[in-house]
Design a protein around this motif. Sequence first.
Motif, mmCIF file in Angstrom:
data_model
loop_
_atom_site.group_PDB
_atom_site.id
_atom_site.type_symbol
_atom_site.label_atom_id
_atom_site.label_comp_id
_atom_site.label_asym_id
_atom_site.label_seq_id
_atom_site.Cartn_x
_atom_site.Cartn_y
_atom_site.Cartn_z
ATOM 1 N N GLU A 52 -20.999 12.105 11.524
ATOM 2 C CA GLU A 52 -21.443 11.121 10.528
ATOM 3 C C GLU A 52 -20.842 11.443 9.174
ATOM 4 N N GLY A 53 -20.829 12.754 8.871
ATOM 5 C CA GLY A 53 -20.280 13.160 7.582
ATOM 6 C C GLY A 53 -18.816 12.799 7.483
ATOM 7 N N LEU A 54 -18.093 13.063 8.565
ATOM 8 C CA LEU A 54 -16.668 12.709 8.571
ATOM 9 C C LEU A 54 -16.497 11.216 8.366
ATOM 10 N N ALA A 55 -17.346 10.472 9.068
ATOM 11 C CA ALA A 55 -17.268 9.017 8.924
ATOM 12 C C ALA A 55 -17.484 8.629 7.476
ATOM 13 N N GLY A 56 -18.447 9.331 6.829
ATOM 14 C CA GLY A 56 -18.700 9.033 5.419
ATOM 15 C C GLY A 56 -17.479 9.308 4.579
ATOM 16 N N VAL A 57 -16.823 10.442 4.852
ATOM 17 C CA VAL A 57 -15.625 10.785 4.071
ATOM 18 C C VAL A 57 -14.565 9.711 4.266
ATOM 19 N N ILE A 58 -14.398 9.337 5.528
ATOM 20 C CA ILE A 58 -13.380 8.318 5.799
ATOM 21 C C ILE A 58 -13.732 7.019 5.092
ATOM 22 N N PHE A 59 -15.041 6.723 5.044
ATOM 23 C CA PHE A 59 -15.447 5.501 4.351
ATOM 24 C C PHE A 59 -15.056 5.558 2.878
ATOM 25 N N LEU A 60 -15.308 6.745 2.290
ATOM 26 C CA LEU A 60 -14.926 6.889 0.882
ATOM 27 C C LEU A 60 -13.428 6.700 0.707
ATOM 28 N N ILE A 61 -12.676 7.300 1.610
ATOM 29 C CA ILE A 61 -11.220 7.152 1.515
ATOM 30 C C ILE A 61 -10.844 5.676 1.600
ATOM 31 N N LEU A 62 -11.525 4.974 2.521
ATOM 32 C CA LEU A 62 -11.199 3.552 2.693
ATOM 33 C C LEU A 62 -11.494 2.770 1.424
ATOM 34 N N ILE A 63 -12.616 3.090 0.789
ATOM 35 C CA ILE A 63 -12.919 2.401 -0.473
ATOM 36 C C ILE A 63 -11.798 2.668 -1.473
ATOM 37 N N GLY A 64 -11.404 3.957 -1.520
ATOM 38 C CA GLY A 64 -10.320 4.308 -2.431
ATOM 39 C C GLY A 64 -9.065 3.512 -2.132
ATOM 40 N N VAL A 65 -8.733 3.435 -0.846
ATOM 41 C CA VAL A 65 -7.519 2.713 -0.461
ATOM 42 C C VAL A 65 -7.616 1.260 -0.886
ATOM 43 N N THR A 66 -8.780 0.653 -0.633
ATOM 44 C CA THR A 66 -8.938 -0.765 -0.979
ATOM 45 C C THR A 66 -8.744 -0.981 -2.472
ATOM 46 N N LEU A 67 -9.433 -0.160 -3.255
ATOM 47 C CA LEU A 67 -9.367 -0.402 -4.696
ATOM 48 C C LEU A 67 -7.986 -0.070 -5.240
ATOM 49 N N THR A 68 -7.384 1.012 -4.744
ATOM 50 C CA THR A 68 -6.023 1.334 -5.195
ATOM 51 C C THR A 68 -5.078 0.184 -4.885
ATOM 52 N N GLY A 69 -5.216 -0.322 -3.653
ATOM 53 C CA GLY A 69 -4.362 -1.444 -3.263
ATOM 54 C C GLY A 69 -4.555 -2.613 -4.205
ATOM 55 N N ALA A 70 -5.817 -2.886 -4.539
ATOM 56 C CA ALA A 70 -6.088 -4.033 -5.424
ATOM 57 C C ALA A 70 -5.458 -3.799 -6.785
ATOM 58 N N VAL A 71 -5.570 -2.555 -7.276
ATOM 59 C CA VAL A 71 -4.982 -2.256 -8.588
ATOM 60 C C VAL A 71 -3.474 -2.453 -8.542
ATOM 61 N N ILE A 72 -2.852 -1.902 -7.470
ATOM 62 C CA ILE A 72 -1.384 -2.044 -7.368
ATOM 63 C C ILE A 72 -1.023 -3.519 -7.277
ATOM 64 N N ALA A 73 -1.813 -4.253 -6.511
ATOM 65 C CA ALA A 73 -1.466 -5.658 -6.287
ATOM 66 C C ALA A 73 -1.519 -6.461 -7.569
ATOM 67 N N THR A 74 -2.406 -6.098 -8.498
ATOM 68 C CA THR A 74 -2.543 -6.952 -9.685
ATOM 69 C C THR A 74 -1.830 -6.393 -10.893
ATOM 70 N N CYS A 75 -1.602 -5.094 -10.940
ATOM 71 C CA CYS A 75 -1.141 -4.539 -12.213
ATOM 72 C C CYS A 75 0.333 -4.155 -12.249
ATOM 73 N N THR A 76 1.041 -4.153 -11.124
ATOM 74 C CA THR A 76 2.434 -3.742 -11.219
ATOM 75 C C THR A 76 3.293 -4.889 -11.720
ATOM 76 N N LYS A 77 4.455 -4.514 -12.229
ATOM 77 C CA LYS A 77 5.341 -5.539 -12.769
ATOM 78 C C LYS A 77 6.140 -6.197 -11.661
ATOM 79 N N ARG A 78 6.616 -5.383 -10.702
ATOM 80 C CA ARG A 78 7.500 -5.954 -9.690
ATOM 81 C C ARG A 78 6.677 -6.553 -8.567
ATOM 82 N N LEU A 79 7.056 -7.763 -8.205
ATOM 83 C CA LEU A 79 6.255 -8.501 -7.231
ATOM 84 C C LEU A 79 6.247 -7.813 -5.882
ATOM 85 N N ILE A 80 7.366 -7.211 -5.525
ATOM 86 C CA ILE A 80 7.442 -6.632 -4.193
ATOM 87 C C ILE A 80 6.464 -5.469 -4.073
#
Lengths: 177, 373, 327, 106, 203, 185
Positions: free
Chosen positions: A9-37
Amino acid sequence: MSPSLFSPEGLAGVIFLILIGVTLTGAVIATCTKRLIRSVTGLAICFVGVAGLYYFLNSPFVAMMELLIYVGAVCVTIAFAIMLAEPNEARVARKISPLSGSLATICGGAMAYALGYAAVNGQWMAPAIKINDGSVKEMGMSLLTTYSMVFEVVSIVLLLAIIGALVLAKAGRDKQC
Amino acid sequence: MSTLLGQSQLQETFELNIGPQHPATHGVLRLKVTMDGEYIVKAEPVLGYIHRMHEKMGENRTWNKFWPNLGRLDYLSAIAYNHGYAGLVERAAGIEVPERAEYIRVITVELNRIQSHLLWFGAFVLDLGGFTPLMYAFDEREQILDLLESVTGSRLTYCYFRFGGVYNDIDDDFITGTRAFIKRFRPQIPMYHDLVTGNVILMERLVDIGHVSSEMCRKYGATGPVLRGSGVNFDIRKNEPYSVYPEFDFDVPVYTECDSMARYMVRMKEMEQSLRIIEQALDKIPDGPYIAEKVPKMIKPVKGDYHFAVEAARGTFSMRTVSDGTNQSYRMRLRSPTYSNLSLFEEASRGMLLADALAFMGSLDLVIPEMDR
Amino acid sequence: MDELIRILSYFVGIAAFLGLNLAYLGWVERKGAGHIQRRNGPKEVGPYGLLQPLADGLKLMSKQLIVPDNADRILYMAAPVLCMVASVILFVAIPWGENLVPREFDFGLLMIFSVASAAGLSILMGGWASGNKYSLIAGTRAVSQSVAYEVPMLITAITIVMISGSMNLNEIVRQQAGGFWHWNFLAFNKSIFMPISFLVFFTCSMAETNRAPFDLGEAESELVAGYITEYGGMGFGLFMMAEYANLMIGCSLTTILFLGGWQCPFGIFPGPHWFLIKMYFLIWCFVWIRWTYPRTTLWGLLNLSWKYLIPFSLVNLLVTALFIKVF
Amino acid sequence: MLTLSSQLNTYLIIGAILFGFGVFGLIRRPSLIGMLIAAELVLSGASINFMAFNHFLAPDPTVGQIITLFIMAIAAAEAAIAMSIVVAVYRNYKSIETEDLAELNG
Amino acid sequence: MSGYFKYLFDGIKSLAIGLKITNKEFLTKPITLQYPHESVKMTPRYRGHIELIRNDETSTHQCVSCGMCEKGCPSGCISVKSKKVPGVKGKVLTAYILNFTTCSLCGQCVENCKFGAIRFSNEYNLASRRKEDYIFNLLERLHPEGVPEPKVDPELLKKEQEKKEAAAKAAAEKKAAAAKAAAEKEAAEKESAGGESKAEEKS
Amino acid sequence: MDRAKIKKELEMLAAEGLPAEEPTEEAAPEPQAADEEQDAKKSKKAAEEPPRVNGLLETDYNARGFHLDVQVNPDQVVAAAEILDREGLTMEMVTGVDWLKENQFEVVYDYSYTGGELFRVVVRARIDREKPDIPTISEVYPGANWHERETWDLFGINFVGHPQLERFLLPDDADFHPLRKDFKP
């Protein structure tokens, strides 16, 4: 009560946290970078995270579909569009007016805050019973019975999308005939 | 596609630079290609990367000293080029060639032609993405090279002919070796047809691709298999007989489809015909001297223009010289076949797919040093 | 804790198996190509050239990583890694034996398709980020090709799902127990077109993995080396390894769906060895085909997909549905 | 921290943040494709909410999944259409920046 | 419709034939020759670089340094260096230098040699990193142990010496005469020059 | 292809280009040519002979390698090309010869027939070395485009109306014409 870090369960929790991180990082990259690609790459990362969240929400089927459709199809389509429309990205460095930047920040922040506030403070009632377990089989059944309208609409939408895309692409390409 | 390509102001075109070092150009040829997606709007060949000014060299050396240059033009059918030069100077200086020498010339030229077509076959299929036929073709080609090496001494840039004959005589080993080669090579050709020609993928890439009409060939001066693949029955060996070619019985393969497949088939059939010529020549070869006895050391042709054409592996190789009566040429002009063959590429490749255009270019059988001279 | 150890051991096992295979598939390909072409192939490094992969790997690793001037640096570096990761993740779902599967997914088939689709994105990224027109064309080609062939491949996979009633790969294999006449590619009692369906799937997996004769993405006579033109050293190495990993996945999937996975052809001693034999046989077929045929063009490729593969897979879908309803 | 995955609020807040990012991107991005990307973020924020409610609150847990699948189909269709519009616009105006498309103002 | 299926079947058949052929080739033995381990025997007529022929009787070359090869070479890669040694008939070859980097192996030199002194070697294993390694002195290659001194014919030497002496004598006489003439001329020139300078002074 | 017709038309064309005051010269070249083949020694003195005037020569194929040899005025080469094109001949090559002594360039066009019968025609025109202008025939024979471009590249002969008279075999920054006899490397 927090589970031990090394229990499943603990591992699952860690992975969940990582997933949240991935989602938010992705969102930040998607909206804030200059190059569209790079934005598209961010979008793909974000979708991977979202697919993980769906997996935690007990619907692996939707998670897989999320990967298949969003990463495999939508992101590729957008990347294609970028290549066709802006192959050399010569004019990347266009100035974004500070007004629109701050306006965007305010709007986005307000939206997020309002939704989050509503979410946290809302009184959500858990249902007394669940009439089924939400498995793929049940989903298929209800898709073909109760929600068959959705099925039909989706098929029509997709058909129209294909035709529309063809017509548009053709028109853009060949105006005279 | 042509209607779409007609109006270009809205088109999304970009320039692609193929070469001078590119796997498809087989040498230092450069193509400046304007593309619309995968389609070619304009493909302009850029030549001259290995230009060596052979024509000027011809003006500055005695007739005899020009020999090694001939092997360096078209390094794949060098003996045919030797033949062209020998014929030109013999015509200009009025040198008689003994019959045995002519037979030896024909045998070596035809062997060389097969060798050249084999290499082309391999490289062409390599252009289309098939690697294996290249190796098979090279296997056969090695046999020919060994044979030619045993008689001429070199493997690629032959300098074998001399005015009035050849450098040295052929021996029995060569004759038996050649017969053995013919026996070995004959059954290989159907194998090539099975492996390559009949292949559905190859057919899809060659049939109806790269249309070159006979009129276009005429306007551009294209010769050789390109012309014969467009349905024109023209072969210098038949139409303008030189050497002892009239004594042999052979056919000129002609295909009227005008596409890449036709050119491919012409070359494949030509190999068979060359085998026939070699067989007949080996049967008929007379005894006698292999070089004319009275060849003057200093050749001084009569003042005037001379012209001589031979059928090299890629088409008509013709030489024109202007003699001013000295022992050097006043002006030497080498007309290389692929130079004219490639000049139609720009027109013929318009509106083609990139992959098809490169296959089409392969079917023209380019040898870059010969074009650049 | 047991779960952790299991995960760890599978991780190590997959890494070792994959590393060995990726290295030696290259050797197999070169050796096979050599013998098909009347020559020897690698021969000098070690007996029968068996140490050749090691030499190649050392060479690739010791090479300097050169990033082209007008490349997008981050994406350029990330693309081969992404491609490799996407390929390697897939191995989690492959059932090598009845009890030898790293993670048994209920939607294993779907999982493989969904993760594999990310590889297309990475090829596009690599082609784009190189800042080279050849790479760009090759990237778009490779992706449009894999998108085109996903359709008949998925339809064929759905046929199998209909037959088995499950997307669990292990379950699909389990249902093919018994002799080879029970395997899906000869399952005439499910649909009379199963052998054709097998060929369709095989062709599609060839096209999906960008193997010759469908290697339009790296057509060397047109596009130099396609999307890997600008890659050197380990960037190139990763793309090559990802290609072989994809090759293994494609062959494994074909084995599972049509050739009965780890089932024995005679109904005795089923086990991972049968799986490996079948997979390697298919891989050998890939190599054999690659060195026999010339390359298709984009139109030829799309024609094949739209004119032949998609109609056949659709017909097969209908016929299967009919058979399931009737029998 | 490790039990976040079993709380409804986590998902809702993530959805809200994604939605906020989407809106932010929609306003800030000058080009059509950037806006398309932002719109995809908005859509996925919404679908996270659907899935979360579906998992925790709905008596029939198929509904939310079906709606999410519906959104996905819409998103795919939208992406295809938007892409062809973008390409068509680019062919006509040689730009995909929204400011350059003033002609469309009418 | 039948065309559709016919095309399909023909296509599959052609592909199968291709596979059959490559499979057959796969099972046959490779034909390659592992070059550094084995090597081919060159044909006798193989044209390597040229070399001097060793004459068994004299155990040296037959070159008379006439320079015909040098003249006939299209690329100018041969240079024959010779000198006159007293007591030897003709000129003696001191160095036969072949610049193999520019040689085109045309065979004109061998053809032009009337004395049969040079021929093509059979050597093809020529590899080096340096350009200078390809400038051969063929004389040294013929005699790796050291170039032998030319045999002096005593009679000829004597004759030659006599001739030389006679020539020297004649030359000395001539020289004396020339010197005399020169002196006279110089004197005359001086006079005229002097006249000129005087003329200059006058002006 | 009609040999006689080609011959007649080319003859007329060559005659048109002759300067009006010396009509008698027209007949002269033919016996002269015959002499040339028959007596080799005599023709050694040809260096002193005046440059050839316009006209048509019928040459001995076996000795020369072509059948007709026509010299026309520079402005008539297009007309000659049109005549030959109408009869279906192929343009084989275009080249130049630098006659330094006479201060002239000669542009030589080789035509041949690929339809079966053997027939080769040489058309030549002399132009002034100081002002080497000659009309292009690339409108008639697109294949001449490259040949003319090469001739410009190597000789500096200016083909008026040529669509792309740029450096071809030589590098783009070359400023010399190497086949001119007075070219010093």
